[in-house]
Design a protein around this motif. Structure first.
Motif, PDB file in Angstrom:
ATOM      1  N   MET A  22       0.637  -1.029  -0.409  1.00 44.82           N
ATOM      2  CA  MET A  22      -0.030  -0.104  -0.032  1.00 44.82           C
ATOM      3  C   MET A  22       1.082   1.378  -0.335  1.00 44.82           C
ATOM      4  SD  MET A  22      -3.588  -0.629  -0.487  1.00 44.82           S
ATOM      5  CE  MET A  22      -4.236   0.579   0.239  1.00 44.82           C
ATOM      6  N   LYS A  52       0.590   5.686  -0.201  1.00 44.82           N
ATOM      7  CA  LYS A  52      -0.559   6.534   0.101  1.00 44.82           C
ATOM      8  C   LYS A  52      -1.515   6.753  -0.880  1.00 44.82           C
ATOM      9  CE  LYS A  52       3.046   8.549   3.575  1.00 44.82           C
ATOM     10  NZ  LYS A  52       4.293   9.678   4.164  1.00 44.82           N
ATOM     11  N   ARG A  76      -3.778   6.638  -2.756  1.00 44.27           N
ATOM     12  CA  ARG A  76      -4.989   5.685  -3.589  1.00 44.27           C
ATOM     13  C   ARG A  76      -5.769   5.144  -4.509  1.00 44.27           C
ATOM     14  NH1 ARG A  76      -3.073   4.252   0.811  1.00 44.27           N
ATOM     15  NH2 ARG A  76      -4.399   3.551   2.796  1.00 44.27           N
ATOM     16  N   ASP A 109       2.565   3.287   2.832  1.00 45.39           N
ATOM     17  CA  ASP A 109       2.210   3.844   3.600  1.00 45.39           C
ATOM     18  C   ASP A 109       1.503   3.588   5.359  1.00 45.39           C
ATOM     19  OD1 ASP A 109      -0.363   5.014   4.938  1.00 45.39           O
ATOM     20  OD2 ASP A 109      -1.550   4.368   4.189  1.00 45.39           O
ATOM     21  N   SER A 150       0.729   3.954   7.746  1.00 47.83           N
ATOM     22  CA  SER A 150      -0.910   3.942   8.658  1.00 47.83           C
ATOM     23  C   SER A 150      -1.807   2.958   8.334  1.00 47.83           C
ATOM     24  CB  SER A 150      -1.514   5.332   8.041  1.00 47.83           C
ATOM     25  OG  SER A 150      -2.087   4.953   7.423  1.00 47.83           O
ATOM     26  N   VAL A 151      -1.639   2.195   7.417  1.00 41.58           N
ATOM     27  CA  VAL A 151      -2.220   1.310   6.909  1.00 41.58           C
ATOM     28  C   VAL A 151      -2.106   0.212   8.498  1.00 41.58           C
ATOM     29  CG1 VAL A 151      -2.082  -1.463   5.453  1.00 41.58           C
ATOM     30  CG2 VAL A 151      -1.255   0.488   4.624  1.00 41.58           C
ATOM     31  N   SER A 152      -4.178  -0.553   8.375  1.00 42.44           N
ATOM     32  CA  SER A 152      -4.241  -0.330   9.039  1.00 42.44           C
ATOM     33  C   SER A 152      -5.600  -2.195   9.073  1.00 42.44           C
ATOM     34  CB  SER A 152      -5.528   0.098  10.222  1.00 42.44           C
ATOM     35  OG  SER A 152      -6.550   0.723   9.440  1.00 42.44           O
ATOM     36  N   GLU A 177      -8.524  -1.683   9.051  1.00 40.45           N
ATOM     37  CA  GLU A 177      -9.688  -0.567   7.409  1.00 40.45           C
ATOM     38  C   GLU A 177      -9.251  -0.959   6.350  1.00 40.45           C
ATOM     39  OE1 GLU A 177      -9.412   0.074  10.670  1.00 40.45           O
ATOM     40  OE2 GLU A 177     -10.984  -0.608  11.212  1.00 40.45           O
ATOM     41  N   ASP A 178      -8.030  -0.812   5.836  1.00 32.64           N
ATOM     42  CA  ASP A 178      -7.747  -0.599   4.525  1.00 32.64           C
ATOM     43  C   ASP A 178      -7.524  -1.996   3.866  1.00 32.64           C
ATOM     44  OD1 ASP A 178      -5.524   1.868   4.542  1.00 32.64           O
ATOM     45  OD2 ASP A 178      -5.179   1.432   6.281  1.00 32.64           O
ATOM     46  N   TRP A 203     -10.604  -2.311   2.628  1.00 35.75           N
ATOM     47  CA  TRP A 203     -10.725  -1.595   1.171  1.00 35.75           C
ATOM     48  C   TRP A 203     -10.051  -1.832   0.283  1.00 35.75           C
ATOM     49  CZ3 TRP A 203      -6.740   0.517  -2.329  1.00 35.75           C
ATOM     50  CH2 TRP A 203      -6.913   1.822  -3.164  1.00 35.75           C
ATOM     51  N   VAL A 204      -9.649  -2.336   0.072  1.00 40.28           N
ATOM     52  CA  VAL A 204      -8.988  -3.713  -0.678  1.00 40.28           C
ATOM     53  C   VAL A 204      -9.828  -4.827  -0.642  1.00 40.28           C
ATOM     54  CG1 VAL A 204      -7.010  -5.254  -1.717  1.00 40.28           C
ATOM     55  CG2 VAL A 204      -6.545  -2.997  -0.107  1.00 40.28           C
TER      56      VAL A 204
END
Length: 383
Positions: free
Chosen positions: A131, A133, A135, A233, A235-237, A239-240, A243-244
């Protein structure tokens, strides 16, 4: 020259044929490289049970993962910059994997783009996602992977920041180079004429094919290292992952899980599989070997998802040990990178054939006739 036999033989061939900084990139790990060594040593400590008088005249090595039939439970893991180990290296490695009946997973940070690799093969490949930043760029990259016919996505999550890889700094692959450093690097490249001719001169372009539009001003590996620091990134968590998932309708495997709690969470959020991995000892040094992390993860996950493993696998015997501890398949990275650097596509084909034969011998001498039935009964346990 004698044909290399084992992975360690291919390592020595690659060491001779590649410039110092490229070999060090393949061979090195993070910090003091404790985990790099532990990955291999932990597998070596596992003892197989030798069994006798079992009919092993017919062995079943093939298996199925995510709807794809594999000639054996082995995959070529994503390895960055493989196009600098051999001319258009990712294409060569993908062809070797296809010839062996195995999946090849292309790294986000490959030299050859996903379109080039797909054009050089007759079967779809797998794709590994980091990932960044931007998007919008990530969404476009996923669409490119789909357009290339990719069915399986490996989402690598253990690189929110890059590990401290001191070999890369010492070799000049990363960090700020003085004019003298640049001169030394150039001289070292010139001392490897096979690489200079096949890769440096005739293996261009040497840009990062999947990211070239995202990093138009990068001119070399040092610029790329700085670009990663700014654009990957951190900050990937979880929640990402969602997103994927929304943007990928095929199987998603989360790679880089080493803790049972994270494995449990991966199952809960709907991952189709995981790769138990410490990034080949290239990220956080001092963590358990991947093979050591596998049993507690299997106890938590069980059959809820497909569990794969990588790290320290150097032979077909190692593959069987991982299967015996619950993995459904094993990924290899350094093994194929050494073979690619030491012999190109032919080297990777030869290395995979050796691993297949090693697996066959290990199965026969443990009385295991089908890889799908491998379990802890194949291992010596402390009494």
């Amino acid at each position: 020259m004698t044909q290399p036999a084992s992975v360690s033989d291919w390592r020595e061939r690659a060491k001779k044929r590649l410039p110092h900084m490229m070999f060090e990139y393949i061979d090195g790990g993070a910090y003091a490289e404790t985990t790099l060594r532990r990955n291999v040593e932990a597998i070596e400590r596992i003892a197989l049970r030798q069994r006798i008088l079992t009919d092993v005249s017919k062995l079943q090595l093939s298996t199925e993962l995510f709807g794809q039939k594999l000639a054996m439970p082995l995959l070529l893991a994503p390895v960055g910059m493989a196009g600098l180990y051999a001319r258009r290296g990712e294409v060569q490695a993908a062809r070797a994997a296809q010839a062996a009946g195995l999946p090849f997973c292309l790294s986000t940070v490959s030299i050859c783009s996903i379109e080039e690799v797909r054009a050089g093969t007759t079967e779809p490949i797998w794709f590994q996602l980091y990932m960044i930043k931007d998007r919008g760029y990530m969404e476009a990259l996923l669409q490119r992977a789909k357009a290339a016919g990719t069915k399986v996505l490996i989402f690598t999550v253990d690189l929110p920041v890059a590990g401290a890889r001191y070999r890369d700094v010492r070799s000049g692959l990363s960090g700020v180079l003085s004019p003298l450093d640049k001169l030394k690097r150039g001289i070292n490249g010139a001392m490897h004429p096979h690489w200079m001719w096949n890769v440096f001169l005739n293996g261009r372009p040497q840009s990062f094919g999947n990211l070239v539009d995202a990093m138009p001003n990068a001119k070399g590996t040092n610029d790329f290292a700085m670009w990663i620091g700014k654009n990957f990134d951190s900050s990937v968590s979880w929640e990402d992952f969602a997103w994927v998932r929304e943007r990928w309708d095929g199987p998603i495997i989360i790679k880089g899980i080493l803790d049972a709690e994270d494995a449990k969470r991966a199952a809960e959020v709907g991952a189709d599989g995981i790769v138990v991995s410490n990034h080949g000892g290239r990220q956080l040094d001092g963590v358990p070997a991947a093979i050591e992390a596998l049993p507690p993860i299997m106890r938590v996950v069980g059959d809820r998802m497909t569990v794969l493993m990588d790290g320290g696998v150097r032979s077909g015997l190692d593959v069987l040990k991982a299967l015996a501890l619950g993995a459904k398949g094993v990924l290899i990275g350094r093994a194929w990178a050494y073979a690619l650097g030491g012999g190109g596509e032919a080297g990777v084909r030869a290395m995979l054939l050796t691993m297949q034969r090693e697996l066959e011998v290990a199965m026969a001498l443990t009385g295991c006739t089908d890889v799908r039935t491998a379990g802890e009964h194949l291992l010596v346990r402390d009494r």
